[in-house]
Design a protein around this motif. Structure first.
Motif, PDB file in Angstrom:
ATOM      1  N   UNK A   1     -12.073   2.783  52.347  1.00 52.66           N
ATOM      2  CA  UNK A   1     -13.071   3.593  53.067  1.00 52.66           C
ATOM      3  C   UNK A   1     -13.898   4.318  52.022  1.00 52.66           C
ATOM      4  N   UNK A   2     -14.966   4.944  52.444  1.00 53.58           N
ATOM      5  CA  UNK A   2     -15.771   5.761  51.541  1.00 53.58           C
ATOM      6  C   UNK A   2     -15.590   7.222  51.910  1.00 53.58           C
ATOM      7  N   UNK A   3     -15.643   8.086  50.910  1.00 58.03           N
ATOM      8  CA  UNK A   3     -15.711   9.512  51.228  1.00 58.03           C
ATOM      9  C   UNK A   3     -16.940  10.081  50.536  1.00 58.03           C
ATOM     10  N   UNK A   4     -17.470  11.143  51.114  1.00 54.85           N
ATOM     11  CA  UNK A   4     -18.735  11.711  50.624  1.00 54.85           C
ATOM     12  C   UNK A   4     -18.602  13.201  50.398  1.00 54.85           C
ATOM     13  N   UNK A   5     -19.266  13.686  49.353  1.00 57.19           N
ATOM     14  CA  UNK A   5     -19.270  15.125  49.056  1.00 57.19           C
ATOM     15  C   UNK A   5     -20.700  15.588  48.833  1.00 57.19           C
ATOM     16  N   UNK A   6     -21.044  16.710  49.456  1.00 57.45           N
ATOM     17  CA  UNK A   6     -22.364  17.324  49.251  1.00 57.45           C
ATOM     18  C   UNK A   6     -22.120  18.643  48.521  1.00 57.45           C
ATOM     19  N   UNK A   7     -22.094  18.596  47.206  1.00 56.01           N
ATOM     20  CA  UNK A   7     -21.679  19.775  46.447  1.00 56.01           C
ATOM     21  C   UNK A   7     -22.785  20.821  46.302  1.00 56.01           C
ATOM     22  N   UNK A   8     -24.002  20.498  46.763  1.00 60.97           N
ATOM     23  CA  UNK A   8     -25.117  21.448  46.661  1.00 60.97           C
ATOM     24  C   UNK A   8     -24.826  22.760  47.396  1.00 60.97           C
ATOM     25  N   UNK A   9     -23.954  22.678  48.426  1.00 58.00           N
ATOM     26  CA  UNK A   9     -23.781  23.836  49.308  1.00 58.00           C
ATOM     27  C   UNK A   9     -22.466  24.552  49.067  1.00 58.00           C
ATOM     28  N   UNK A  10     -21.837  24.238  47.925  1.00 59.90           N
ATOM     29  CA  UNK A  10     -20.549  24.887  47.634  1.00 59.90           C
ATOM     30  C   UNK A  10     -20.733  26.367  47.302  1.00 59.90           C
ATOM     31  N   UNK A  11     -19.889  27.203  47.907  1.00 64.43           N
ATOM     32  CA  UNK A  11     -19.893  28.633  47.591  1.00 64.43           C
ATOM     33  C   UNK A  11     -18.859  28.933  46.507  1.00 64.43           C
TER      34      UNK A  11
END
Ligand code: CUA
Length: 273
Positions: free
Chosen positions: A143-153
């Motif tokens: 499977x694929x997993x995705x991360x959007x790290x732009x919004x990490x606090x």
């Protein structure tokens, strides 16, 4: 030609002309962003890069056609004029300086004419324009997993999810078998997006034809590609590196939405986290 066929022939031609006219007059209703049965050509391009790939393909096909016609013409003339009946005593010529220069220079010029647009495209694909969004895609078995790290606090991933294929038994009407997933990659259209691609186990490859992207997912390595999706839509792709038993069952779905919808989607994801 027998009589029956002779009568039938104009009818057959008429039919083909009719079909051709019908097809050319039918307005295109929707873009093709997924493979279809018996497909021969490309899917509709959604990025400038894919448009460039299609144009380069047509460019090179033109050269191919010219060469093909020339070679067939020369081969048939050779076979005809130098057949034994016509030419019982063979010539003893071994060298011809002029023709040797010609048949060395001509192909190298053709290669230069192919290389110019090819390199232009290659370097334009390499370009990373200051991205508005960065998405990290990680390949897993299967499977694929995705991360959007732009919004990490903090150090914690705030927008991160897995994307699994929907099994055949769970498909709802309109969903594509072996292609649809439970969680799509949502990105804004008409903005520069940076994709970081890697793998957690073995080699995979993140590939979406209509976006013109095929990038290897290599464990221990980050690969980067950029994309600029010109229109909103849902784009289908598949893992394109043999990665084990379920290689065929880890598809990719990219959903390009308006900026407002994207912001809403991110806000929703952040709330979940
Ligand atoms: Cu993952 Cu093939």
């Amino acid at each position: 030609m027998n009589l029956k066929l002779a009568f039938l022939w104009p009818k057959v031609m008429e039919y083909f002309v009719f079909i051709t006219i019908c097809f050319s007059l039918t307005p295109k209703k929707a873009y093709q962003d997924a493979p279809e049965a018996w497909q021969m050509g490309f899917q509709d391009p959604a990025t400038p890069v894919m448009q460039g790939i299609i144009d380069l393909h047509h460019d090179i096909s033109f050269f191919m056609l010219v060469i093909l016609v020339f070679v067939i013409w020369m081969l048939s003339r050779t076979l005809y004029h130098f057949r034994e009946g016509n030419n019982p005593v063979p010539e003893k010529i071994l060298h011809g300086t002029t023709i040797e220069i010609a048949w060395t220079i001509a192909p190298s010029l053709i290669l230069v004419f192919i290389a110019i647009p090819s390199f232009a495209l290659l370097y334009s694909m390499d370009e990373v324009v200051d991205p508005a969004v960065t998405v990290k895609a990680i390949g897993h078995q299967w499977y694929w997993s995705y991360e959007y790290s732009d919004y990490n606090q903090s150090d914690e991933e705030s927008v991160a999810f897995d994307s699994y294929m929907i099994p055949e038994d769970d498909l709802s009407v309109g969903q594509l078998r072996l292609l649809d997933v439970d969680n799509r990659v949502v990105v804004p259209a008409n903005l520069h997006i940076r994709l970081i691609i890697t793998s957690a186990d073995v080699l995979h490859s993140w590939a979406v034809p209509s976006l013109g992207i095929k990038c290897d997912a290599v464990p221990g390595r980050l690969n980067q590609v950029s994309m600029f999706i010109k229109r909103q839509g849902v784009f289908y792709g598949q893992c394109s590196e043999l990665c084990g038993a379920n290689h065929g069952f880890m598809p990719i779905v990219v959903e390009a939405v308006s900026l407002q919808d994207y912001v809403a989607w991110v806000a929703n994801k952040l709330e979940e986290a």
